[in-house]
Scaffold this motif. Structure first.
Motif, PDB file in Angstrom:
ATOM      1  N   TRP A 191      -2.682  -0.597 -12.467  1.00 20.51           N
ATOM      2  CA  TRP A 191      -2.469   0.210 -11.270  1.00 20.51           C
ATOM      3  C   TRP A 191      -3.153   1.556 -11.421  1.00 20.51           C
ATOM      4  N   PHE A 192      -3.721   2.022 -10.294  1.00 23.23           N
ATOM      5  CA  PHE A 192      -4.184   3.419 -10.241  1.00 23.23           C
ATOM      6  C   PHE A 192      -3.280   4.082  -9.220  1.00 23.23           C
ATOM      7  N   GLY A 193      -2.361   4.940  -9.681  1.00 22.11           N
ATOM      8  CA  GLY A 193      -1.337   5.431  -8.781  1.00 22.11           C
ATOM      9  C   GLY A 193      -0.557   4.227  -8.286  1.00 22.11           C
ATOM     10  N   GLU A 194      -0.513   4.056  -6.979  1.00 20.44           N
ATOM     11  CA  GLU A 194       0.181   2.856  -6.477  1.00 20.44           C
ATOM     12  C   GLU A 194      -0.797   1.810  -5.938  1.00 20.44           C
ATOM     13  N   VAL A 195      -2.074   1.969  -6.252  1.00 21.10           N
ATOM     14  CA  VAL A 195      -3.063   0.971  -5.846  1.00 21.10           C
ATOM     15  C   VAL A 195      -3.158  -0.092  -6.944  1.00 21.10           C
ATOM     16  N   GLN A 196      -2.904  -1.349  -6.555  1.00 17.27           N
ATOM     17  CA  GLN A 196      -2.924  -2.429  -7.542  1.00 17.27           C
ATOM     18  C   GLN A 196      -4.356  -2.920  -7.762  1.00 17.27           C
ATOM     19  N   GLY A 197      -4.676  -3.221  -9.006  1.00 18.52           N
ATOM     20  CA  GLY A 197      -6.003  -3.743  -9.311  1.00 18.52           C
ATOM     21  C   GLY A 197      -6.064  -5.248  -9.132  1.00 18.52           C
ATOM     22  N   SER A 198      -7.277  -5.785  -9.153  1.00 18.41           N
ATOM     23  CA  SER A 198      -7.449  -7.239  -9.136  1.00 18.41           C
ATOM     24  C   SER A 198      -8.797  -7.556  -9.774  1.00 18.41           C
ATOM     25  N   PHE A 199      -9.002  -8.832 -10.063  1.00 18.21           N
ATOM     26  CA  PHE A 199     -10.279  -9.239 -10.657  1.00 18.21           C
ATOM     27  C   PHE A 199     -10.856 -10.394  -9.852  1.00 18.21           C
ATOM     28  N   VAL A 200     -12.112 -10.246  -9.396  1.00 22.10           N
ATOM     29  CA  VAL A 200     -12.696 -11.260  -8.517  1.00 22.10           C
ATOM     30  C   VAL A 200     -13.910 -11.944  -9.142  1.00 22.10           C
ATOM     31  N   GLY A 201     -14.168 -11.675 -10.437  1.00 23.58           N
ATOM     32  CA  GLY A 201     -15.330 -12.280 -11.106  1.00 23.58           C
ATOM     33  C   GLY A 201     -15.258 -13.801 -11.094  1.00 23.58           C
ATOM     34  N   SER A 375      -7.215   8.095  -0.811  1.00 24.84           N
ATOM     35  CA  SER A 375      -5.931   7.731  -0.197  1.00 24.84           C
ATOM     36  C   SER A 375      -4.898   7.259  -1.220  1.00 24.84           C
ATOM     37  N   ALA A 376      -5.283   7.222  -2.514  1.00 26.74           N
ATOM     38  CA  ALA A 376      -4.327   6.778  -3.545  1.00 26.74           C
ATOM     39  C   ALA A 376      -3.204   7.797  -3.700  1.00 26.74           C
ATOM     40  N   LYS A 377      -2.007   7.284  -3.988  1.00 26.34           N
ATOM     41  CA  LYS A 377      -0.845   8.168  -4.176  1.00 26.34           C
ATOM     42  C   LYS A 377      -0.158   7.836  -5.498  1.00 26.34           C
ATOM     43  N   ALA A 378       0.556   8.824  -6.033  1.00 28.62           N
ATOM     44  CA  ALA A 378       1.327   8.574  -7.249  1.00 28.62           C
ATOM     45  C   ALA A 378       2.500   7.663  -6.911  1.00 28.62           C
ATOM     46  N   PRO A 379       2.903   6.765  -7.814  1.00 30.37           N
ATOM     47  CA  PRO A 379       4.048   5.906  -7.530  1.00 30.37           C
ATOM     48  C   PRO A 379       5.338   6.721  -7.473  1.00 30.37           C
TER      49      PRO A 379
END
Lengths: 399, 176
Positions: A191-201, A375-379
């Motif tokens: 997570w970056f702040g409350e933005v969740q990561g993903s992997f699309v490779g 637009s990312a915010k802290a959790p």
């Protein structure tokens, strides 16, 4: 509604696109490394937690992504405590295994018993990698927001162990699928702040790109083993040749393959609409590895010459004979020499592969969808800063 | 009183804000471009973070992850002088730590030597009565097999494994 109306209103490409920039210099980085080398030798390696913290502080703080630098907030004392906890956990386990294999017929009936601690090290390495990544992410601040890693290290260990077995059985051909599975797990829990990561490779894409490199290593080995005659002698020669080729080609192919995988991994990372790309040349990436190998070769030559001089001229000249004191001095000197060599090898790796590949990746990094960062915010709840201490101490893994 | 431009990250959102920073009365006033106050940092509660040369990066010692980034080299230099931050906070701590780690390593090495020379024999004396006879025999057998195989380099590598096998010659003598 016209077609023009329906088209999404995308911000100008240059506004939404950022670049990586490396603000450090090789000289400053070497100064950081050299300053700690002596302390590392004198403390028989215990100072490594401070060294790795200093290196990270330097690399993070000189790395700018889309105009903002990274901060590393890790604490060497936490790493040291993590290491000590690990020793406290592992030492009794090793002791118990040794005592059991001495004392009980039942336990020593399993021929694996004396090697059990080593077998256990394998999943422990996966555990350590996951926990070390957790520690690094939880202590990385970007744009005033903390990254964090959730997820279970145990699940990662099970996945990692199962995939490794399959990769081993397929001589590495299953590697892209293993990588995708592990990257997906890691990124889904990043997570970056409350933005969740993903992997699309895509595993197929990596498979197609890596196949040539795989063939360079394995095709001659497979051919050699199929060409070997019935008699023992030619089979022996073929086996020796196959092993030599396997070793030599792996050394040459690995840096290129690593570059390929890193490039593919970076391109597969997503944080919402944020994506990355680092189209560095494979050759430039591999060059840092070849420099490292050159350093190792030089080190081996120097150590070899010094060893011959010491054994032939210096040791016979010492008037101690075969006494207890001579043995103790010998053991202590060997330990010191071992730490000097290990420290120099680590120094060579950090000065070449670590620094140069980091700089190359950062300088070629392109970031798309920078608006997502704004637009990312802290959790709502603060990140658990202190998690991941134990295995972070082992300090495995690079980025 | 020093004043100049900076970038402020409030630790709540990821948006960098262009701000005006003013140092007065042992506090750093952070105001937005239109002059409205955003935050006030007590100098005693701020620390210097590692950053590229000619830049100044500040954070709060205990609190959220807010950052203040000064990129104007002249203002960064002036602010550094006024704040009395000649070196980042962690560099000063590190020198102390380095000395401590070296001292602790020396103490640990001394402890290992003392335990090896006097502690282990004493411990062996204490433990000997409680170790079962069969265990003693096995340990003895292993030691003997290691000693004898050490003289024969070809088998020495297998010493530990051989001793641990139930049907190995060294272990057969273990039943009293």
């Amino acid at each position: 509604m016209t077609a023009v109306d329906m088209a999404p209103v995308a911000p100008p490409a240059d506004m939404n696109e950022g670049r990586g920039r490396f603000l450090g210099s090789k000289r400053d980085y070497w100064r950081v490394l050299a300053r700690d080398t002596l302390a590392l030798i004198v403390t028989i390696g215990l100072y490594r937690f401070w060294v790795s913290t200093n290196i990270r502080r330097y690399l993070w703080s000189r790395t700018e992504i889309a105009g903002e630098q990274l901060d590393y907030t890790g604490d060497p004392i936490e790493l040291l405590i993590g290491f000590l906890v690990l020793v406290v956990v592992l030492a009794p386990a090793v002791l118990v295994f040794s005592l059991l294999s001495w004392g009980s017929d039942f336990f020593s009936a399993f021929f694996i018993a004396p090697y059990l601690p080593i077998v256990l090290l394998f999943p422990l390495a996966f555990l350590a990698l996951y926990q070390a990544r957790r520690y690094r992410l939880n202590h990385t601040v970007f744009r005033g927001l903390r990254f964090r890693q959730t997820g279970s290290a145990i699940v990662y260990v099970l996945r990692g162990a199962a995939w490794s077995l399959l990769v081993l059985l397929t001589l590495g051909l299953a590697y892209p699928w293993a990588r995708v599975s592990l990257e997906r797990y890691k990124m889904r829990h990043t997570w970056f702040g409350e933005v969740q990561g993903s992997f699309v490779g895509s595993a197929w894409q990596l498979f197609k790109r890596g196949l040539l490199w795989w063939a360079i290593v394995w095709v001659p080995v497979i051919l050699l083993s199929s060409l070997a005659g019935e008699d023992e002698e030619s089979a022996g020669v073929a086996a020796v040749l196959a092993f030599m080729w396997l070793g030599l080609s792996s050394i040459i192919v690995y840096p290129f393959l690593h570059a390929l995988v890193i490039r593919w991994r970076i391109a597969g990372i997503r944080f919402g609409t944020l994506s990355f790309e680092a189209n560095f040349s494979l050759g430039r990436f591999a060059k840092s590895y070849f420099k490292f190998f050159g350093w190792l070769l030089l080190l081996a030559i120097v150590v070899g010459i010094l060893a011959v001089i010491v054994m032939l001229w210096i040791v016979p000249a010492i008037p101690l004979g075969r006494s207890m004191t001579a043995e103790v001095i010998g053991i202590i000197s060997l330990i010191i020499v071992y730490f000097i060599i290990a420290t120099l090898m680590a120094f060579a790796y950090q000065a070449t592969v670590r620094f140069e590949t980091w700089r190359l990746i950062v300088e070629t990094l392109v970031i798309r969808g920078v608006g997502q960062l704004d637009s990312a915010k802290a959790p709502a709840e603060p990140a658990a800063r202190r998690r991941g201490r134990v295995a972070a101490a082992i300090n495995l893994g690079g980025l | 009183m020093a004043s100049g431009p900076a970038t402020y990250l409030d630790g709540v959102t990821g948006t960098p804000k262009a701000v005006q920073v003013t140092l007065k009365d042992n506090a750093i006033d952070i105001a937005s471009a239109d002059g409205s106050p955003l935050a006030r940092w007590d100098v005693a509660a701020t620390e210097l973070l590692p950053a590229a040369e000619d830049r100044l990066r500040l954070s709060l010692t205990d609190g959220p992850t807010a950052r203040l980034d000064v990129r104007d080299p002249d203002f960064a230099h002036a602010l550094r002088e006024k704040l009395g931050f000649s070196i980042p906070h962690h560099t000063a701590l590190e020198k102390k730590h380095r000395r401590l780690v070296i001292a602790w390593t020396a103490a640990a090495a001394a402890a290992v030597l003392v335990i090896g020379i006097t502690g282990l024999p004493a411990l062996a004396g204490l433990l000997a009565p409680v170790i079962p006879y069969s265990w003693e025999l096995r340990i003895g057998a292993q030691a003997t097999s290691c000693n004898s195989s050490a003289r024969r380099p070809r088998t020495s590598r297998r010493c530990a494994a051989t001793a641990a096998m139930p049907n190995a010659p060294a272990s057969r003598s273990s039943s009293p």
